[in-house]
Design a protein around this motif. Structure first.
Motif, PDB file in Angstrom:
ATOM      1  N   ASP A   1      25.942 -89.264 -38.716  1.00  0.00           N
ATOM      2  CA  ASP A   1      24.837 -90.111 -38.235  1.00  0.00           C
ATOM      3  C   ASP A   1      25.362 -91.533 -38.067  1.00  0.00           C
ATOM      4  O   ASP A   1      24.911 -92.453 -38.728  1.00  0.00           O
ATOM      5  CB  ASP A   1      23.662 -90.060 -39.225  1.00  0.00           C
TER       6      ASP A   1
ATOM      7  N   HIS B   1      22.806 -86.016 -36.608  1.00  0.00           N
ATOM      8  CA  HIS B   1      21.517 -86.590 -36.230  1.00  0.00           C
ATOM      9  C   HIS B   1      21.515 -87.049 -34.769  1.00  0.00           C
ATOM     10  O   HIS B   1      22.549 -87.293 -34.190  1.00  0.00           O
ATOM     11  CB  HIS B   1      21.198 -87.787 -37.144  1.00  0.00           C
ATOM     12  N   ASN B   2      20.322 -87.151 -34.212  1.00  0.00           N
ATOM     13  CA  ASN B   2      20.067 -87.706 -32.875  1.00  0.00           C
ATOM     14  C   ASN B   2      20.518 -86.790 -31.742  1.00  0.00           C
ATOM     15  O   ASN B   2      20.907 -87.259 -30.675  1.00  0.00           O
ATOM     16  CB  ASN B   2      20.697 -89.105 -32.718  1.00  0.00           C
TER      17      ASN B   2
ATOM     18  N   ARG C   1      18.475 -87.695 -28.751  1.00  0.00           N
ATOM     19  CA  ARG C   1      18.539 -89.080 -28.254  1.00  0.00           C
ATOM     20  C   ARG C   1      17.163 -89.553 -27.768  1.00  0.00           C
ATOM     21  O   ARG C   1      17.009 -90.079 -26.658  1.00  0.00           O
ATOM     22  CB  ARG C   1      19.554 -89.207 -27.114  1.00  0.00           C
TER      23      ARG C   1
ATOM     24  N   LYS D   1      27.264 -93.104 -31.666  1.00  0.00           N
ATOM     25  CA  LYS D   1      27.264 -91.838 -30.926  1.00  0.00           C
ATOM     26  C   LYS D   1      28.573 -91.607 -30.164  1.00  0.00           C
ATOM     27  O   LYS D   1      28.998 -90.461 -29.984  1.00  0.00           O
ATOM     28  CB  LYS D   1      26.071 -91.767 -29.971  1.00  0.00           C
TER      29      LYS D   1
ATOM     30  N   ILE E   1      16.633 -97.149 -37.918  1.00  0.00           N
ATOM     31  CA  ILE E   1      17.188 -95.873 -37.454  1.00  0.00           C
ATOM     32  C   ILE E   1      17.408 -94.899 -38.605  1.00  0.00           C
ATOM     33  O   ILE E   1      18.097 -93.894 -38.458  1.00  0.00           O
ATOM     34  CB  ILE E   1      18.511 -96.083 -36.673  1.00  0.00           C
TER      35      ILE E   1
HETATM   36  C1  DHB Z   1      20.550 -94.984 -32.888  1.00  0.00           C
HETATM   37  C2  DHB Z   1      21.331 -94.441 -33.880  1.00  0.00           C
HETATM   38  C3  DHB Z   1      20.798 -93.565 -34.802  1.00  0.00           C
HETATM   39  O1  DHB Z   1      21.538 -92.976 -35.746  1.00  0.00           O
HETATM   40  C4  DHB Z   1      19.448 -93.228 -34.733  1.00  0.00           C
HETATM   41  O2  DHB Z   1      18.980 -92.355 -35.648  1.00  0.00           O
HETATM   42  C5  DHB Z   1      18.658 -93.775 -33.732  1.00  0.00           C
HETATM   43  C6  DHB Z   1      19.200 -94.641 -32.812  1.00  0.00           C
HETATM   44  C7  DHB Z   1      21.144 -95.917 -31.902  1.00  0.00           C
HETATM   45  O3  DHB Z   1      22.279 -96.331 -32.136  1.00  0.00           O
HETATM   46  O4  DHB Z   1      20.498 -96.212 -30.904  1.00  0.00           O
END
Ligand code: DHB
Ligand code: MG
Length: 215
Positions: A136, A162-163, A166, A139, A38
């Protein structure tokens, strides 16, 4: 009219996101250590480095070090005397990141704190306000990290998270808990009156906000 697509994404990556030897070795070292795959991509790293340099950030915070790849990009965008404080919960990851910061020659400007960011951040506040915050980590924690950032980012300071996409799930109905958490986070960024916000659409989406100067 086609806009941003995979071919253009690849062009930007090929043209602008050369990572150099140390960063390449760090990325491969993280892979070899079997950490979750990740880590941010080189073009996302270049973007973080760009933002740090463009805003002349001196004091940056990263929530979620992993193996030190993004931290190395951030640290290498800081000007003279700049400092990155990066937080990692998992000791083995922190150890690898330390080794990587040394390898990249940025260890003297990076302070790595090991523990739960929700506990570490309040203790960090007196060292602020901060110029740049990169989120990052898990979530479900983004909302709390945003609360902390709103209180500890200087006016004119920048938040990157980041993300934001998703993996594309952000535009689908429902989604898992993490996706719902990011959706709430993005909405809050968009609606927060003292922020100017957007998403930079490279990689998995970089949510961005700059704190307005006090009125
Ligand atoms: C996930 C977390 C991240 O920071 C990422 O870049 C991608 C996936 C996760 O927890 O699924
Ligand atoms: Mg991520």
């Amino acid at each position: 009219m086609p806009t941003y697509n995979d071919a253009l994404d690849e062009y930007v990556r090929q043209t602008f996101a050369g990572e150099g030897d140390a960063l390449r070795r760090i990325r491969l070292g993280i892979e070899a250590a079997g950490l979750p795959a990740i880590t941010i991509r080189p073009d996302e790293g270049r973007f973080l480095q760009f933002m740090v340099a463009a805003t002349a950030a001196k004091l940056a915070v990263e929530i979620g070090t992993l193996g030190g790849y993004s931290g190395t990009w951030i640290a290498s965008g800081l000007g003279d005397g700049g400092r990155l404080i990066t937080l990692e919960q998992v000791p083995a990851r922190a150890e690898l990141a330390r080794e990587h910061f040394r390898m990249a020659g940025v260890a003297d400007r990076v302070e790595l704190l090991v523990g739960d960011a929700h506990e570490l951040l309040p203790k960090l506040s007196p060292a602020g306000p901060f110029d740049f915050v990169f989120i990052d980590a898990e979530k479900e924690g983004y909302q709390a990290y945003l609360d902390w950032t709103l209180d500890n980012l200087r006016p004119g300071g920048v938040l990157a998270a980041h993300n934001a996409f998703r993996g594309g799930a952000i535009v689908n109905p429902d989604g898992d808990e993490a996706t719902r958490a990011i959706r709430q986070f993005n909405l809050r960024l968009a609606r927060q009156p003292d922020l100017i916000s957007t998403i930079y659409p490279a990689g998995d989406g970089m949510a961005l906000a700059v704190k307005r100067p006090a009125a």
